[in-house]
Design an enzyme around this catalytic site. Structure first.
Site, short mmCIF file in Angstrom:
data_model
loop_
_atom_site.label_atom_id
_atom_site.label_comp_id
_atom_site.label_asym_id
_atom_site.label_seq_id
_atom_site.Cartn_x
_atom_site.Cartn_y
_atom_site.Cartn_z
N HIS A 14 0.78 -1.17 0.03
CA HIS A 14 0.00 0.11 -0.13
C HIS A 14 0.87 1.33 0.18
O HIS A 14 1.41 1.68 1.05
CB HIS A 14 -1.07 -0.02 1.11
CG HIS A 14 -2.00 1.09 1.35
ND1 HIS A 14 -3.09 0.87 2.27
CD2 HIS A 14 -1.94 2.29 0.71
CE1 HIS A 14 -3.96 2.10 1.85
NE2 HIS A 14 -3.17 2.88 1.26
N HIS A 16 0.95 4.86 -2.43
CA HIS A 16 0.58 5.70 -3.51
C HIS A 16 1.96 6.30 -4.13
O HIS A 16 2.62 6.99 -3.32
CB HIS A 16 -0.36 6.83 -3.24
CG HIS A 16 -1.38 6.41 -2.36
ND1 HIS A 16 -2.71 6.01 -3.17
CD2 HIS A 16 -1.85 5.47 -1.18
CE1 HIS A 16 -3.36 5.45 -2.37
NE2 HIS A 16 -3.08 5.38 -1.26
N GLU A 197 -11.36 3.30 6.24
CA GLU A 197 -10.00 4.21 6.72
C GLU A 197 -10.66 5.42 7.49
O GLU A 197 -10.55 5.48 8.92
CB GLU A 197 -9.28 4.62 5.31
CG GLU A 197 -8.13 5.85 6.05
CD GLU A 197 -7.60 6.52 4.76
OE1 GLU A 197 -8.21 6.44 3.72
OE2 GLU A 197 -6.49 7.25 5.02
N ASP A 275 1.63 4.06 2.70
CA ASP A 275 0.67 4.96 2.23
C ASP A 275 1.24 5.93 1.53
O ASP A 275 1.49 5.95 0.15
CB ASP A 275 -0.24 5.53 3.28
CG ASP A 275 -1.76 5.83 2.95
OD1 ASP A 275 -1.86 5.53 1.76
OD2 ASP A 275 -2.58 6.06 3.70
N ASP A 276 1.68 7.29 1.96
CA ASP A 276 2.23 8.29 1.28
C ASP A 276 3.39 8.61 2.23
O ASP A 276 3.35 9.82 2.92
CB ASP A 276 1.04 9.38 1.33
CG ASP A 276 -0.03 8.96 0.65
OD1 ASP A 276 -0.14 8.96 -0.76
OD2 ASP A 276 -1.08 8.65 1.29
N1 ADE Z 1 -4.62 8.84 -1.84
C1 ADE Z 1 -3.32 9.02 -1.36
N2 ADE Z 1 -3.42 8.51 0.12
C2 ADE Z 1 -4.74 8.28 0.32
C3 ADE Z 1 -5.49 7.68 1.60
N3 ADE Z 1 -4.59 7.43 2.70
N4 ADE Z 1 -6.63 7.37 1.44
C4 ADE Z 1 -7.29 7.59 0.34
N5 ADE Z 1 -6.69 8.07 -0.74
C5 ADE Z 1 -5.36 8.41 -0.70
ZN ZN Z 2 -3.68 4.76 0.59
#
Ligand code: ADE
Ligand code: ZN
Length: 335
Positions: A14, A16, A197, A275-276
């Site tokens: 996971h 992005h 989430e 995630d990011d």
């Molecule tokens: N796009 C990038 N990060 C995200 C996240 N945590 N939840 C939903 N969309 C996303």
């Molecule tokens: Zn995500």
């Protein structure tokens, strides 16, 4: 423990890729593309990385991604992530990209795809890191727009393993995309979705029942529904949990209050992911380190997370077995 966490062979499921754009690279790409950023410096960019919720993060995240114009930009972005991941002994990674973020700005699907894909190929050859690519639809946009994006993916279908669903969750339930996902599955794509989430457990049920997902991204709100927990445990449907993200986006007040340990103890197939990472303060190992400290995870818990990560991937059974054998060999040093 730190060396153990950074060194353990692991898969990331996971991430992005646009969320791995560090401010330093954002500035470098903005400079060469002659784009004016709304920040004076790398430091002032980092200063605005304080978010109240998912929505307030997404505004900043999409603004950051707007420096990406050419193949080379997507290549550099992906290559930087792969180098960091390889350094943390990520042996396999399944990368999300958001083509609509780019096509909306006039950057073609092909440009984003080509840059990312070339870097993944080089990552395999030069860094020995295995990878797969996943296309995410932006759920705050229409189902028709997602359908068009699926159409644009056709020429690249053999190099995209799955489709997913991301962006603003509340008010955009999985059911909105049932037809798109039906079509994607009929074309051979696997499916995943962000659910639970910020959204309620019902969104997780919908992702499973209507979108037929192989994994749930986040899924942490499942614990509000005991029947759902039972179902996820029985079917071993993986959850790709992102602890630092959850704290940064105020899903939990602190790591100490995160429910990851509870998920593990309930017998769910949980994994830890970043995630990011450029926005949430850490890559996969920093995430594992944070939960190890905050929730007092044992080496055995971390082994389980790493094993789950390979098991939950879209690799073949043989590939999974090879990575798990490597993981077990790593563990033998500690017993
Ligand atoms: N796009 C990038 N990060 C995200 C996240 N945590 N939840 C939903 N969309 C996303
Ligand atoms: Zn995500």
């Amino acid at each position: 423990m730190k060396d153990f966490i950074y060194g353990i062979p692991k898969a990331e499921l996971h991430i992005h890729i646009e969320g791995s754009l560090e401010p330093e690279l954002m500035f470098e790409i903005a400079r060469r593309n002659d784009i004016k950023l709304p920040y004076d410096s790398v430091e002032s960019a980092r200063e605005v990385y304080n978010f109240q919720n998912l929505e307030s993060f997404l505004d900043i995240y999409y603004a950051g991604g707007s420096v990406l114009l050419y193949d080379r930009d997507f290549y550099d972005l992906t290559w930087a992530y792969l180098q960091r991941a390889a350094n943390q002994n990520v042996r396999h990674t399944e990368i999300f990209f958001d083509p609509q973020t780019h096509t909306q700005r006039g950057v073609s699907f092909e440009t984003a795809f080509n840059g990312i894909h070339q870097a993944l190929q080089d990552g395999r050859q030069l860094l020995g890191i295995s990878s797969k690519l996943i296309l995410c639809f932006l759920r705050d946009l229409s189902a028709e727009a997602a359908m068009e994006t699926l159409e644009q993916a056709k020429p690249f279908q053999d190099r995209i393993v799955a489709v997913g669903l991301d962006s603003s969750e509340l008010g955009n339930p999985p059911s909105k995309f049932k037809e798109v996902f039906d079509k994607a599955r009929s074309e051979g794509f696997l499916t995943i979705a962000h659910a639970g989430e910020e959204g309620p457990p019902e969104y997780i049920w919908e992702a499973i029942e209507l979108l037929k997902v192989s994994r749930i991204d986040h899924g942490v709100r499942c614990t509000e529904d005991p029947q759902l927990v039972q179902y996820l445990a029985d079917k071993q449907i993986p959850l790709t949990v992102c602890p630092l993200s959850n704290v940064k986006l105020q899903v939990f007040d602190s790591i100490a209050e995160h429910n990851l340990k509870q998920l593990i103890d309930l017998g769910l197939c949980a994994t830890v992911n970043s995630d990011d990472p450029a926005y949430f303060g850490g890559y996969i190992s920093e995430n594992i380190e944070a939960v190890q400290t905050g929730l007092n995870l044992s080496q055995d818990d971390i082994y389980k997370l790493a094993k789950n990560s390979f098991q939950s991937s879209f690799l073949s059974a043989t590939e999974k077995l090879n990575f798990i054998t490597e993981l077990d060999r790593f563990m033998a040093q500690f017993s």
